[in-house]
Enzyme design. Structure first.
Site: not given
Length: 513
Positions: A14, A36, A44, A47, A116, A236, A283, A344, A368, A379
């Site tokens: 993002a 940070k 990311t 993923a 998926e 997840h 999920r 997750h 997120e 999601r």
């Protein structure tokens, strides 16, 4: 005191894609990106799955992807947002490819589309089982080539600075601490962007890296932004279980799409007892089923079985997962893979409009940490990277439209640098952090009001103890992070309790109507 045009907190898909979009649209903008930890440490980068997009319009359609997203979101999605994101997906994917991303292809050269859970069609574009890591590398290459984008590594963002003298709530800057010192610095900008990721580290089991402590949520909350739907923490279903560990390695949903089975301690494929889709259910359903099986059996985990699959194909498709299993002493070719559900993804967050704007003027939230309305209560797999790309694109246009505005630059007194003996002893903060993680479990999220109120009381007690410490010691970086964790955890429990109360009332009204 520093100034720039746009300051971005976060270096996942993002934050980085926004910086690139802004640079391509208006190269003279001065952009500062704060990270940070080390720049590559993000959600990311972890993923595995990919980006969901309607690529094959012969067998697939926008309508089917929209329907799947709405179904997964349990009626809590914003349908207009869902349609907007999904219809933009092919354009954003092509843009990513033009930036240098490469995705797996079939023997005839077309994109290889994975299946998926929750998807009615094969539509997930991927790069082996490390899609996020590959995308992040591509984005960093673009960032490195941009002369007007400055990256400050190991810069912990403390607070969004607002103009208290304005008639409206306006964000004008951000405070942060760099390196190992605890000196608070400030940077002022015309647009302040939070792309800080989620809050998985609040929970006893998580797939998130150690940086995911809900910082963006807490900062936005203190700045007066609206926070919504934080009760919707997605678990997840399949993380590699290792006894004594809290941070667990994620096993992509694509493994089940590839043909992997879930079995309990008795060797039974149990998911068909819960949903006709079996391993390809969404999920939330799979996580709940696994949790019930574990509670019933009193075992630590259930198992993922890939022994029946073509092992060469499995190793080629999922090399990272295969190697991780081998690393901890397991062999997917002959052994069952122990798995448990983990916190997750944070489906709720800082409420934003279609352009990522929050309720605080000049403050944006992406990825997120934001609540866009796309995910609803749960999601759909591989919609998260897509959401980040679409909203970063939209936000870049809005920010450029607004950068002609003059933002007040105020001089703020800097805190003096703290001496080592003036900060709270790290072991005390670590113990507080462990207590938070022990409180925040799947059971509390999905439990009754008594369990939620007990958890909230415990969190308030820890927060009170921390604030008493702060009265005597300097507000150091670790202290700020713990404060963020506690505030975010309390928001989650509060909103979870409120949602359960409304749901109970609705059920009672229905029962007696």
């Amino acid at each position: 005191m520093k100034t720039c045009d746009v300051v971005i907190s976060g270096t996942g898909i993002a934050g980085l894609s926004l910086a690139i979009q802004l640079n391509e649209r208006k190269p003279n903008l001065k952009i500062v990106v704060l990270t940070k930890s080390e720049p590559e440490v993000t959600n990311t980068s972890l993923a595995q799955g990919g980006i969901a997009t309607v690529y094959n319009q012969i067998t697939d359609s926008f309508e089917q992807h929209i329907k799947d997203t709405l179904s997964a979101g349990q009626g809590k999605c914003n349908k207009n947002v869902v349609e907007m994101v999904i219809k933009q997906a092919p354009q954003r994917l092509n843009e990513l490819i033009n930036w240098g991303a490469e995705f797996d292809t079939t023997t005839n050269g077309k994109l290889d589309l994975a299946l998926e859970g929750g998807h009615s069609q094969n539509r997930v574009v991927h790069y082996k089982d490390k899609t996020g890591f590959h995308i992040q590398e591509v984005l960093w290459a673009k960032i490195a080539a941009a002369k007007n984008i400055k990256v400050l590594a190991n810069a912990f963002c403390v607070d969004v600075i607002t103009d208290n003298e304005s008639d409206e709530n306006v964000a004008i800057g951000m405070s942060y601490m760099t390196g190992t010192d605890n000196e608070e610095k400030t940077i002022f900008a015309q647009a302040i962007v939070l792309a800080t990721g989620g809050s998985g580290q609040l929970f006893n089991y998580t797939s998130n890296p150690e940086i995911a402590t809900g910082d963006g949520i807490a900062m936005a909350f203190r700045a007066g932004a609206t926070i919504a739907d934080m009760q919707y923490i997605q678990y997840h279903p399949t993380a590699l279980y290792e006894k004594g560990k809290s941070n667990l390695f994620l096993i992509s949903e694509a493994v089940r799409g590839f043909g992997g089975h879930l079995i309990n301690s008795n060797g039974k494929r149990f998911l068909f007892d819960y949903d006709i889709r079996g391993e390809l259910a969404t999920r939330d359903i799979v996580s709940e089923a696994i949790t019930k099986e574990i509670n019933h059996s009193k075992e630590d985990c259930v198992y993922l079985d890939v022994r029946h699959l073509n092992q060469e194909d499995f190793k080629n498709q999922f090399p990272t997962i295969f190697n991780k299993c081998k690393e901890i002493g397991g062999n997917p070719e002959t052994d069952l893979i122990p798995i448990v559900p983990v916190a997750h993804y944070q489906c709720g967050g800082i409420e934003v409009n279609d352009c990522g704007q929050t309720s605080v003027k000049n403050l944006y939230a992406l990825g997120e940490c934001s609540c866009t309305g796309l995910h609803g209560a749960n999601r759909l797999a591989s919609n998260s990277l897509l959401e980040a790309l679409v909203f970063s694109y939209n936000a870049s246009k809005q920010i450029i439209d607004d950068t002609h505005l003059i933002v007040p630059r105020k001089t703020i007194l800097q805190n003096s640098k703290a001496k080592a003996d003036a900060v709270i002893f790290p072991k005390v903060l670590y113990n507080f952090k462990c207590q938070v993680k022990q409180i925040m479990t799947y059971r509390v999220l999905h439990g009754n009001q008594e369990e939620k109120m007990k958890a909230l009381t415990q969190l308030i007690k820890i927060h009170t103890d921390l604030m008493e410490c702060v009265d005597y010691y300097y507000r150091c970086k670790n202290c700020c992070e713990l404060e963020n964790m506690l505030q975010t955890a309390m928001i989650i429990i509060n909103q979870s309790s409120h949602a359960l109360h409304l749901e109970t009332n609705k059920m009672n009204e229905y029962a007696f109507s």
